[in-house]
Design a protein around this motif. Structure first.
Motif, short mmCIF file in Angstrom:
data_model
loop_
_atom_site.label_atom_id
_atom_site.label_comp_id
_atom_site.label_asym_id
_atom_site.label_seq_id
_atom_site.Cartn_x
_atom_site.Cartn_y
_atom_site.Cartn_z
N LEU A 136 0.83 -1.20 0.00
CA LEU A 136 0.00 0.00 0.00
C LEU A 136 0.87 1.26 0.00
CD1 LEU A 136 -2.84 -0.83 2.57
CD2 LEU A 136 -3.07 -0.57 0.10
N PRO A 137 0.48 2.27 -0.78
CA PRO A 137 1.24 3.53 -0.77
C PRO A 137 0.98 4.30 0.52
CG PRO A 137 -0.73 3.77 -2.09
CD PRO A 137 -0.67 2.32 -1.68
N PRO A 138 1.87 5.22 0.87
CA PRO A 138 1.61 6.08 2.04
C PRO A 138 0.49 7.05 1.73
CG PRO A 138 3.56 6.83 0.87
CD PRO A 138 3.15 5.54 0.22
N PRO A 139 -0.09 7.69 2.75
CA PRO A 139 -1.12 8.70 2.48
C PRO A 139 -0.56 9.83 1.63
CG PRO A 139 -1.01 8.16 4.83
CD PRO A 139 0.18 7.52 4.19
N PRO A 140 -1.39 10.43 0.79
CA PRO A 140 -0.92 11.57 0.00
C PRO A 140 -0.45 12.71 0.91
CG PRO A 140 -3.06 10.79 -0.77
CD PRO A 140 -2.80 10.10 0.52
N GLU A 141 0.33 13.59 0.36
CA GLU A 141 0.83 14.74 1.13
C GLU A 141 -0.36 15.56 1.67
OE1 GLU A 141 3.80 18.61 0.61
OE2 GLU A 141 3.55 17.16 -1.02
N GLY A 142 -0.30 15.88 2.94
CA GLY A 142 -1.38 16.63 3.57
C GLY A 142 -2.43 15.77 4.22
N PHE A 143 -2.34 14.44 4.06
CA PHE A 143 -3.29 13.50 4.65
C PHE A 143 -2.56 12.64 5.69
CE2 PHE A 143 -5.01 14.67 0.60
CZ PHE A 143 -6.39 14.65 0.75
N ALA A 144 -3.31 12.15 6.67
CA ALA A 144 -2.73 11.29 7.70
C ALA A 144 -3.75 10.25 8.11
CB ALA A 144 -2.31 12.12 8.91
N VAL A 145 -3.27 9.03 8.44
CA VAL A 145 -4.12 7.97 8.96
C VAL A 145 -3.98 7.94 10.47
CG1 VAL A 145 -4.60 5.49 8.95
CG2 VAL A 145 -3.81 6.61 6.85
N ARG A 214 -12.49 7.60 -4.69
CA ARG A 214 -11.69 7.13 -5.81
C ARG A 214 -10.26 7.68 -5.78
NH1 ARG A 214 -14.99 4.52 -9.33
NH2 ARG A 214 -17.22 4.97 -9.20
N ARG A 215 -9.75 7.89 -4.56
CA ARG A 215 -8.37 8.36 -4.40
C ARG A 215 -7.57 7.41 -3.50
NH1 ARG A 215 -9.05 14.76 -3.11
NH2 ARG A 215 -6.77 14.61 -3.02
N GLY A 216 -8.15 6.27 -3.19
CA GLY A 216 -7.45 5.29 -2.37
C GLY A 216 -7.50 5.57 -0.89
N LEU A 217 -8.22 6.60 -0.47
CA LEU A 217 -8.27 6.96 0.96
C LEU A 217 -9.09 5.96 1.76
CD1 LEU A 217 -8.73 10.82 0.54
CD2 LEU A 217 -6.60 9.53 0.85
N GLY A 218 -10.20 5.50 1.17
CA GLY A 218 -11.01 4.50 1.86
C GLY A 218 -10.25 3.21 2.06
N ARG A 219 -9.41 2.88 1.09
CA ARG A 219 -8.60 1.66 1.21
C ARG A 219 -7.57 1.80 2.33
NH1 ARG A 219 -4.41 -0.90 -3.11
NH2 ARG A 219 -4.74 -3.12 -2.65
N LEU A 220 -6.97 2.97 2.48
CA LEU A 220 -6.01 3.19 3.55
C LEU A 220 -6.69 3.10 4.92
CD1 LEU A 220 -3.92 6.16 2.11
CD2 LEU A 220 -3.19 3.78 2.37
N ALA A 221 -7.88 3.72 5.04
CA ALA A 221 -8.61 3.66 6.31
C ALA A 221 -9.01 2.23 6.64
CB ALA A 221 -9.84 4.57 6.26
N ALA A 222 -9.53 1.52 5.64
CA ALA A 222 -9.97 0.14 5.87
C ALA A 222 -8.80 -0.77 6.22
CB ALA A 222 -10.72 -0.38 4.64
N ALA A 223 -7.67 -0.59 5.54
CA ALA A 223 -6.49 -1.41 5.84
C ALA A 223 -6.00 -1.17 7.26
CB ALA A 223 -5.38 -1.11 4.83
#
Length: 278
Positions: A136-145, A214-223
């Protein structure tokens, strides 16, 4: 049928083993979420009805017949539906143990015209998830999990509202559930948390704010949620409606595989209606 006190609810546990829904009815029996349990006997019951304030109802064990069917209809009409409506819920889902219940539904739900729909279940593959997680890629710049913990809930009243939509208290969620969120600055743009949990499993609820999809953010949160769930020794259980293509795709992107679609019935009651309970 009689209402079963919490101290006797474990007697119903063998009956829910035949339900496709793996978390909600057990969460009621175990006391991690609010709900009501009715059965044909306190000891060694053969038939049970389980209801949640959110409008999920379950028929477990053998399908009721004759006088037992009349008694079950009285529970649905006179207790489960009104109690759920009192909390502001007017949409209802009925799930059941097996095909024998389908023959009972016209009498059990007399006067209603439920829609026959489906819920989709998945199998979780921890090995496959681990492989995907490493890529999985890291969160985009400006975003955090971030984990949905007490500190984040203190900052985010919207998350508290979501938690209290199914949990009796924030304390109960922090003790028995978990969650993860993607934030942009101080704004939650995607969240994945457990609306229900048992000793062994956690149900999954995921959503992403419009404009951030559709930016992969939901996938990062779910993972992140799945990882936290595994760290707590529980199985992350994914289920959705059969026509929810986005949820299906998200589940599969994390290594879940389609198990089966099982039938349920849905209806709405905006106001208390006069149904035959005899």
């Amino acid at each position: 049928m009689i209402e079963i006190e919490f101290s006797h609810c474990l007697a119903v546990e063998p009956l829910v083993a035949s339900l496709d829904q793996a978390v909600l009815p057990r969460a009621v029996i175990e006391g991690t979420t609010a709900g009501w349990v009715f059965a044909d006997a306190r000891e060694d019951p053969g038939c049970a009805l389980i209801g949640l304030p959110c409008g999920y109802f379950f028929g477990a064990g053998r399908a009721p017949e004759g006088a037992a069917l009349t008694a079950a209809r009285r529970v649905v009409n006179g207790i489960l539906v009104p109690r759920s409506q009192a909390g502001g819920n007017f949409g209802f889902l009925f799930s059941f143990s097996g095909p024998d219940w389908i023959a009972s539904l016209p009498q059990l739900l007399l006067g209603r015209s439920p829609f026959h729909i489906f819920r989709r279940t998945f199998d979780f593959g921890p090995v496959r998830f681990g492989e995907i997680e490493r890529e999985l890629p890291p969160p985009p710049e400006g975003f955090a999990v971030r984990e949905i913990d007490g500190a984040l809930l203190a900052e985010q009243p919207g998350l508290v509202e979501e938690v209290l939509g199914t949990w009796p208290s924030v304390h109960g969620f922090l003790k028995n559930g978990c969650g993860a969120a993607v934030l942009r600055g101080g704004e939650v743009v995607s969240a994945c948390l457990s609306p229900f949990a048992t000793r062994e499993k956690m149900e999954i609820s995921a959503n992403t704010t419009e404009g951030y999809q559709r930016r992969g953010l939901g996938r990062l949160a779910a993972a992140a949620f799945v990882r936290r769930c595994l760290e707590r020794g529980k199985t992350p259980t994914w289920e959705c409606f059969w026509d929810n293509a986005a949820s299906t795709a998200l589940a599969q992107s994390l290594g879940y595989t389609l198990k089966r679609d099982y039938p349920i019935f849905y209806w709405e009651e905006k106001e208390a209606a006069a149904h035959n309970v005899g």
